[in-house]
Design a protein around this motif. Sequence first.
Motif, PDB file in Angstrom:
ATOM      1  N   VAL A 127       0.829  -1.194   0.000  1.00  0.00           N
ATOM      2  CA  VAL A 127       0.000   0.000   0.000  1.00  0.00           C
ATOM      3  C   VAL A 127       0.865   1.247   0.000  1.00  0.00           C
ATOM      4  O   VAL A 127       0.587   2.222  -0.670  1.00  0.00           O
ATOM      5  CB  VAL A 127      -0.927  -0.017   1.221  1.00  0.00           C
ATOM      6  N   ALA A 186       0.846   4.394  -2.530  1.00  0.00           N
ATOM      7  CA  ALA A 186       0.571   5.766  -2.134  1.00  0.00           C
ATOM      8  C   ALA A 186       1.641   6.671  -2.710  1.00  0.00           C
ATOM      9  O   ALA A 186       1.360   7.759  -3.201  1.00  0.00           O
ATOM     10  CB  ALA A 186       0.543   5.872  -0.625  1.00  0.00           C
ATOM     11  N   ASP A 209      -6.681   6.033  -5.437  1.00  0.00           N
ATOM     12  CA  ASP A 209      -6.706   6.698  -4.132  1.00  0.00           C
ATOM     13  C   ASP A 209      -8.155   6.966  -3.765  1.00  0.00           C
ATOM     14  O   ASP A 209      -8.977   7.239  -4.642  1.00  0.00           O
ATOM     15  CB  ASP A 209      -6.003   8.056  -4.200  1.00  0.00           C
ATOM     16  N   GLU A 240      -3.909  11.305   7.509  1.00  0.00           N
ATOM     17  CA  GLU A 240      -3.222  11.393   6.222  1.00  0.00           C
ATOM     18  C   GLU A 240      -1.840  10.771   6.334  1.00  0.00           C
ATOM     19  O   GLU A 240      -1.111  11.034   7.276  1.00  0.00           O
ATOM     20  CB  GLU A 240      -3.126  12.869   5.825  1.00  0.00           C
ATOM     21  N   MET A 241      -1.500   9.951   5.357  1.00  0.00           N
ATOM     22  CA  MET A 241      -0.230   9.251   5.377  1.00  0.00           C
ATOM     23  C   MET A 241       0.864  10.112   4.755  1.00  0.00           C
ATOM     24  O   MET A 241       0.599  10.887   3.849  1.00  0.00           O
ATOM     25  CB  MET A 241      -0.378   7.983   4.527  1.00  0.00           C
ATOM     26  N   MET A 260       3.269   5.338   7.731  1.00  0.00           N
ATOM     27  CA  MET A 260       2.348   4.335   7.185  1.00  0.00           C
ATOM     28  C   MET A 260       1.820   3.362   8.236  1.00  0.00           C
ATOM     29  O   MET A 260       0.626   3.097   8.294  1.00  0.00           O
ATOM     30  CB  MET A 260       3.053   3.586   6.055  1.00  0.00           C
ATOM     31  N   PHE A 288      -0.531   5.119  10.625  1.00  0.00           N
ATOM     32  CA  PHE A 288      -1.764   5.435   9.913  1.00  0.00           C
ATOM     33  C   PHE A 288      -2.703   4.227   9.889  1.00  0.00           C
ATOM     34  O   PHE A 288      -3.852   4.305  10.304  1.00  0.00           O
ATOM     35  CB  PHE A 288      -1.407   5.875   8.492  1.00  0.00           C
ATOM     36  N   TYR A 289      -2.174   3.085   9.407  1.00  0.00           N
ATOM     37  CA  TYR A 289      -3.065   1.927   9.284  1.00  0.00           C
ATOM     38  C   TYR A 289      -3.486   1.369  10.637  1.00  0.00           C
ATOM     39  O   TYR A 289      -4.573   0.819  10.770  1.00  0.00           O
ATOM     40  CB  TYR A 289      -2.433   0.850   8.404  1.00  0.00           C
ATOM     41  N   GLU A 328      -7.398   9.382   3.961  1.00  0.00           N
ATOM     42  CA  GLU A 328      -7.080   9.207   2.543  1.00  0.00           C
ATOM     43  C   GLU A 328      -6.144   8.027   2.409  1.00  0.00           C
ATOM     44  O   GLU A 328      -5.079   7.999   3.022  1.00  0.00           O
ATOM     45  CB  GLU A 328      -6.386  10.457   2.001  1.00  0.00           C
ATOM     46  N   ALA A 329      -6.528   7.043   1.617  1.00  0.00           N
ATOM     47  CA  ALA A 329      -5.696   5.856   1.454  1.00  0.00           C
ATOM     48  C   ALA A 329      -5.737   5.412  -0.005  1.00  0.00           C
ATOM     49  O   ALA A 329      -6.357   6.072  -0.846  1.00  0.00           O
ATOM     50  CB  ALA A 329      -6.179   4.737   2.364  1.00  0.00           C
ATOM     51  N   TRP A 343      -5.556   1.795  -2.802  1.00  0.00           N
ATOM     52  CA  TRP A 343      -5.535   0.350  -3.004  1.00  0.00           C
ATOM     53  C   TRP A 343      -4.852   0.014  -4.318  1.00  0.00           C
ATOM     54  O   TRP A 343      -5.057   0.683  -5.320  1.00  0.00           O
ATOM     55  CB  TRP A 343      -6.950  -0.236  -3.032  1.00  0.00           C
TER      56      TRP A 343
END
Lengths: 318, 588
Positions: free
Chosen positions: B10, B14, B316, B427-428, B462, B465-466, B480-481, B483
Amino acid sequence: MWKTILRRIIIMIPQIIILSVLVFILAKFMPGDPFTGSITPQTDASQLHALKVQAGLYDPWYTQYFHWVVNMFHGNFGTSYQFKEPVMAVIGVRAVNTLWLSLFTVILTYLIAIPLGLLAGRYEDTNLDRGIMFFNYVTYAIPLFVFLVLGLWLFGYVLGWFPSGGSVSLSASGFGSVFSRFYHLILPGVLTALLSTTGTVQYLRSEIVDQKHQDMVATARAKGVPERKVFSRHILRNSLLPIAAFMGYSITGLLGGSVFVEQIFTYPGMGQLFINSISNRDFSVITALVMIYGILALFGTLLSDIIMSIVDPRIRIK
Amino acid sequence: MSKKWSIGAVAVLAALSLAACGNSKSASSTSSKKPTLPLSYSSKKKAISGGTLKVAEVNTAAFKGIWDNALTTNAEDTDMMQFGNEGLFAVNKDFKIVDGGAANLRLNQKAKTATIKINPKVKWSDGKPLVAQDVAYAYKVLANKGTASQYYTGSIANIQGIAAYHDGKAKDISGVQVKNKRTVVLHFKVMKPGMKTSGNGYFWETAEPYHYIKNVPFKKLASSDQVRKHPLFFGPFKLAKEVSGESVKWVPNTYYYKGTPKLKEIDMQVVSPDSIAAALKAHKYDVTFGLGSSTYGKVKNTSGYTFTGKKALAYDYLGFNLGKYDAKTGKNVMNKNAKMADPKLRQAIAYAMNIDAVEKKFSNGLGSRLTTLIPSAFSEYQDKSAKGFPLNLKKANKLLNEAGYKKGKDGYRTDKNGKKLTIHLAEMQGNSNTQAIVKNYIQQWKKVGLRVTLTNGRLLDMNNFYEKVQANSKDVDMFEAAWSLSSEPSQMDLYSETAPFNMGRFVSKKNTQLLNKMDSEKAFDTNYRVKAFKEWQNYMNKEAAYVPEVEVVQSYAVNNRVKNFSLSNASKDFNWADVQVTSNSLSK
């Protein structure tokens, strides 16, 4: 002296134990785990959970710590989550790369810095001294990564004199690969060495300037000792003390690696491995590396002390 | 090329999709019309015989060198082994499995089986034929606990008896039946329409060389020489040399079933993103993988190169924290009183975002606003009539007024009960532009009276964030992420009631019903499935529980001396065996 060294080594044991607890707990405090980075829509959460259980990530920290320490005594630092190989194998490959590059850089640094420092100190306030000082300010002011990128661009890409990355050419074999390895070291080594001279030059110069005004130097001169001998016998030896003091660290620091050099020259070494392991939460590699660095630092101080006692007769380890 | 499952992390994605450099010159030169990069390139000149192709893998991380699909989890390894690592099945441009590959697939809905028939010409790079045992053994590698493979999933557990094998209760997998030397029959519990498409996860699409690795214990497989140092492949090239973490050399597999490859050698090297622009300008590489859009902006006019590109299987999105995941029942539970529970609020937030302007400024023409949760790489399934959420402040204000978020004296809206409303956005960390882009969106939301602040007041690492988002932490209201997707478009894994990766925890009866419809028996009929997909996209845009934001074109530099290079998904359009060069030195 041997007794002292032995005592110092025994004192290291509790230091290493405290270090290992701190390293381990801090590593576990980091948010996330080794699997977070490899999640895709197809990743099955229950399989992830099962893998984490299998890896012992849900055990209480003291259980995990205990396993880790016991394994460590067997020379087993665990398996890297990213590389799926024993940690020592992962570190081994990179340690060799880093060792060669650092060794080359350190030797080159001293080869450049010591003569420059000597000349600047001896010919204080001449144009030569001013020139060397100017060089020193410039190398102090330029950030390493800017210098590396510029150097790579100029010598690697525009002029094409040196390879632009990696530690060895793919097509080299046999003796050619030894040569290729050395050829790959030159550009990153020289560029880093040029910027690492600052401290040594500055220390050496100011020590020499200090020593020149010492009473014993005046006495030596008064006795009629030739100027050359005054420098080599009376001034130089004393001036090298601060440099000798750092020597131990330099030697053990050889394995530290530099993130900038490794990143820009895509040179797989210890620095890059360390950073990537942290961002991917590769716990087994992180803890092993920090432990190794910690132990090396402890030995570095010891080594420095021993070197000091050899070069400075006033200091005797009692 | 990457016609299989995508296993990009991921974080990598990003960086890939948000990566852009504020080069205002190149941004303004890519006026309103987007440059469409060609899918293929082939030099018009005459090819020389042999030749060495130089390929760059643009990456900050060294590759790991785990040359086995079931064991590696990083995108670098997949890139580095693509020259030998051919899948079992051929696919068409829509990722549908077709005949003509190393094996052919026949599904039988009634008998609930898939029959895999191996092409008798296929040989491993040591000259031994590819046999049914090799296909079957791959399932043991996947499912055995010793290998700790991340690809043992609920989908693969749909094969009969594989769970029993996984738990150590059976010695063999009853649902994987070796019928004869070249035929394997898989027995499923249920049939899924996704089985027609590559990347579905219900069966494995590569084989393991059983004769070569049968004596390696599963636990030691990932670190064994058979996987690390001398792997076998049945694709066009075989691994000749590897410099750990730096480069790999591939030479032709003389046993390749489609004929010996034309090139003499392929060298692939990891190149730092810091120096790839200089490397291309110095003409060091023929082809690049993983070129970021900011680098693309710097090098797109370099002489001697043609830039090819295709829409990435990735997007995104903006998600909203609407509930919790109940680990006990394995279900997402939506909270009706969540701060972001009102669809009108979510829609207003989406309409206030100036995504088009951001992409124009930062993406060098490679990024564009996505209008549905199905990216355009799925051209068959994407609803092209969907409008998505174009910038419309008026509409956003209207929606908020209707929903009862009243504006106070300070210009900010209160919640429905008149209390201060602050929305926390997680936000990452991305690249140097992320901060600027997020600040811009926060200003946009201020324009419609919404007070948005960053969770923790800064960009999150990261992992952090997750951890927060997956735990539905209280200080996260939206996030905001991104895939990176598999080539089978089923949305079950991401948005269903039982999907842990439905991180916003959006659940509704209608959603469940539509998702089931897309994966139902009836959906074996593609027309029916396409219709179901469109219905779902329409519904998701109305609910706005996940707002599609951006999709990107992944660009690849190709030197003008290269012949027969293509990014097409269809196996028949591209094969490394056909690639040639027209001179010994790169075109300048």
